[in-house]
Scaffold this active site. Structure first.
Site, PDB file in Angstrom:
ATOM      1  N   ARG A  72       0.821  -1.223   0.000  1.00  0.00           N
ATOM      2  CA  ARG A  72       0.000   0.000   0.000  1.00  0.00           C
ATOM      3  C   ARG A  72       0.849   1.265   0.000  1.00  0.00           C
ATOM      4  O   ARG A  72       0.397   2.320  -0.442  1.00  0.00           O
ATOM      5  CB  ARG A  72      -0.969  -0.017   1.187  1.00  0.00           C
ATOM      6  CG  ARG A  72      -2.212  -0.879   0.891  1.00  0.00           C
ATOM      7  CD  ARG A  72      -3.266  -0.702   1.954  1.00  0.00           C
ATOM      8  NE  ARG A  72      -2.896  -1.354   3.195  1.00  0.00           N
ATOM      9  CZ  ARG A  72      -2.880  -0.780   4.395  1.00  0.00           C
ATOM     10  NH1 ARG A  72      -3.214   0.492   4.511  1.00  0.00           N
ATOM     11  NH2 ARG A  72      -2.533  -1.445   5.477  1.00  0.00           N
ATOM     12  N   TYR A  76      -0.084   4.467  -2.289  1.00  0.00           N
ATOM     13  CA  TYR A  76      -0.229   5.855  -1.852  1.00  0.00           C
ATOM     14  C   TYR A  76       0.718   6.774  -2.632  1.00  0.00           C
ATOM     15  O   TYR A  76       0.353   7.901  -2.980  1.00  0.00           O
ATOM     16  CB  TYR A  76       0.032   5.975  -0.344  1.00  0.00           C
ATOM     17  CG  TYR A  76      -0.902   5.125   0.485  1.00  0.00           C
ATOM     18  CD1 TYR A  76      -2.230   4.936   0.104  1.00  0.00           C
ATOM     19  CD2 TYR A  76      -0.468   4.476   1.634  1.00  0.00           C
ATOM     20  CE1 TYR A  76      -3.087   4.144   0.852  1.00  0.00           C
ATOM     21  CE2 TYR A  76      -1.323   3.687   2.387  1.00  0.00           C
ATOM     22  CZ  TYR A  76      -2.627   3.516   1.988  1.00  0.00           C
ATOM     23  OH  TYR A  76      -3.473   2.726   2.720  1.00  0.00           O
ATOM     24  N   TYR A  98     -13.201  10.458   0.933  1.00  0.00           N
ATOM     25  CA  TYR A  98     -14.335  10.266   1.843  1.00  0.00           C
ATOM     26  C   TYR A  98     -13.930  10.730   3.241  1.00  0.00           C
ATOM     27  O   TYR A  98     -12.746  10.714   3.597  1.00  0.00           O
ATOM     28  CB  TYR A  98     -14.810   8.810   1.834  1.00  0.00           C
ATOM     29  CG  TYR A  98     -13.956   7.842   2.602  1.00  0.00           C
ATOM     30  CD1 TYR A  98     -12.835   7.273   2.046  1.00  0.00           C
ATOM     31  CD2 TYR A  98     -14.300   7.475   3.907  1.00  0.00           C
ATOM     32  CE1 TYR A  98     -12.056   6.375   2.746  1.00  0.00           C
ATOM     33  CE2 TYR A  98     -13.532   6.571   4.621  1.00  0.00           C
ATOM     34  CZ  TYR A  98     -12.409   6.033   4.041  1.00  0.00           C
ATOM     35  OH  TYR A  98     -11.640   5.148   4.745  1.00  0.00           O
TER      36      TYR A  98
END
Lengths: 284, 93
Positions: A72, A76, A98
């Protein structure tokens, strides 16, 4: 490297959409979405992406940067580069995230820092976070006893001190203990380690809450109460948050209280203004 | 698709507490497909996503527990400790 003046017209705004479709977006965030040349979207629900497309036809999902087995950290970095490439091309870029774009969100902070380092205007517009929804749904005021927030894995990777007289909120508990950063979930074995850590400060039958904010107005938040010791067997998701209520009362610091009283008596501090309550009507 | 999203947006902006029946009534007036209406009445968000055939979101995580640099530093530290342990045990042997 000097950036040509015409390219510096590029700018970045990372905005928060809030947690619930339609319910939480602020007018400034909406303006950024509507007026951007390109909107990059990292949202919690596919319908929210469709909602963004109704506000701006040029929405690019950041979801394709995730992949099973892919670190990850790479994901990113690529999110940041995707946004920065368009800023460098002179575009007005909106990163729509979000919740709140600066809370438990690495890419927006990194993108803004990088854009500013390269001389571009960059701005973060806050949004209603899962934390905000949690306080409202569970009726918690973090001011009453204090509230500690940790990324759940950090309790396992590092030695952290917990205060069981305050609320404890653990984020990303559904992936607790993953050091590979290549999983989208961990299971009971990792969660048992988390429970083992929490048992240093809380009893096993202490009631905890598995919380998930509602992302659509037809849904209800998840607020599942369970015993701490039962956590390994309960279904948890990427967006589940573990809320641990205080397990004991705050311990008064009598020595410090005595020192404050001494200060008041000493005349070293201004006394509070005198106040006489008004007589109630009809009361002599 | 756009009708569903517009309906959900309007519902999200409506501050009135609504029962499931009231939501179902409102949805019926929004000219939505039967499958969507049923999903809305059931409060089943996954069914809405399936019915609309949109790509389901695969990940909503945006934060690592450790920065890459911290992780490497920790691992280097662990490596050093392991080497020290190995060296001390080889000395002891």
């Amino acid at each position: 490297m000097t950036v040509p003046a015409e390219k510096l017209s590029g700018r970045l705004a990372c905005v928060g959409l809030g947690m619930m479709l339609g319910a939480h977006i602020g007018p400034r965030a909406r303006s950024h979405v509507e007026q951007a040349d390109v909107v990059f979207a990292a949202v919690s629900d596919p319908l929210v992406e469709e909602w963004l497309r109704q506000m701006n036809p040029n929405v690019r999902s950041l979801q394709p940067f995730y992949a099973a087995g892919k670190p990850r950290h790479d994901t990113y970095r690529q999110m940041v580069e995707a946004m920065l490439d368009e800023v460098r091309a002179g575009k007005h870029v909106c990163g729509a995230f979000y919740g709140h774009p600066g809370v438990f969100a690495k890419a927006p902070h990194d993108a803004i820092a990088q854009a500013r380092a390269e001389g571009f205007h960059a701005h973060m517009e806050p949004g209603v976070s899962a934390e905000d929804c949690l306080y409202a749904d569970l009726g918690i005021d973090p001011g009453r006893t204090g509230c500690q927030h940790y990324e759940a894995s950090q309790l396992l990777f590092y030695r952290r001190r917990l205060d069981p007289a305050a609320w404890l909120v653990l984020w990303q508990v559904g992936i607790v203990g993953d050091r590979s950063y290549r999983r989208f979930a961990t299971g009971p074995a990792h969660r048992r380690l988390l429970v083992e850590r929490l048992l240093q400060d809380y009893p096993g039958d202490h009631e905890v809450i598995a919380y998930e904010a509602a992302t659509l107005p037809i849904a209800r938040p998840r607020m599942q109460r369970l015993r701490l010791q039962d956590l390994p067997e309960v279904p948890l998701h990427m967006h589940t948050t573990l809320v641990v209520p205080p397990a004991r009362a705050m311990e008064p610091d009598t020595a410090m209280q005595a020192r404050i009283a001494g200060l008041e008596r000493s005349g070293e501090v201004e006394p509070p203004l005198p106040y006489t309550p008004p007589l109630e009507e009809g009361v002599a | 698709m756009s009708n569903v999203v517009k309906f959900l947006e309007a519902l999200g902006q409506n501050p009135e507490p609504m029962s499931e029946d009231a939501i179902a009534d409102l949805a019926t007036g929004a000219e939505l497909d039967t499958e969507i209406l049923q999903a809305i009445a059931a409060g089943d968000t996954s069914a809405i996503v399936r019915a609309l055939d949109v790509t389901p979101t695969i990940c909503s995580m945006l934060f690592p527990a450790e920065d890459d640099d911290n992780k490497k530093d920790n691992e280097d530290g662990e490596g050093d400790r392991e080497n020290e342990e190995r060296e001390s045990s080889s000395l002891a042997a």
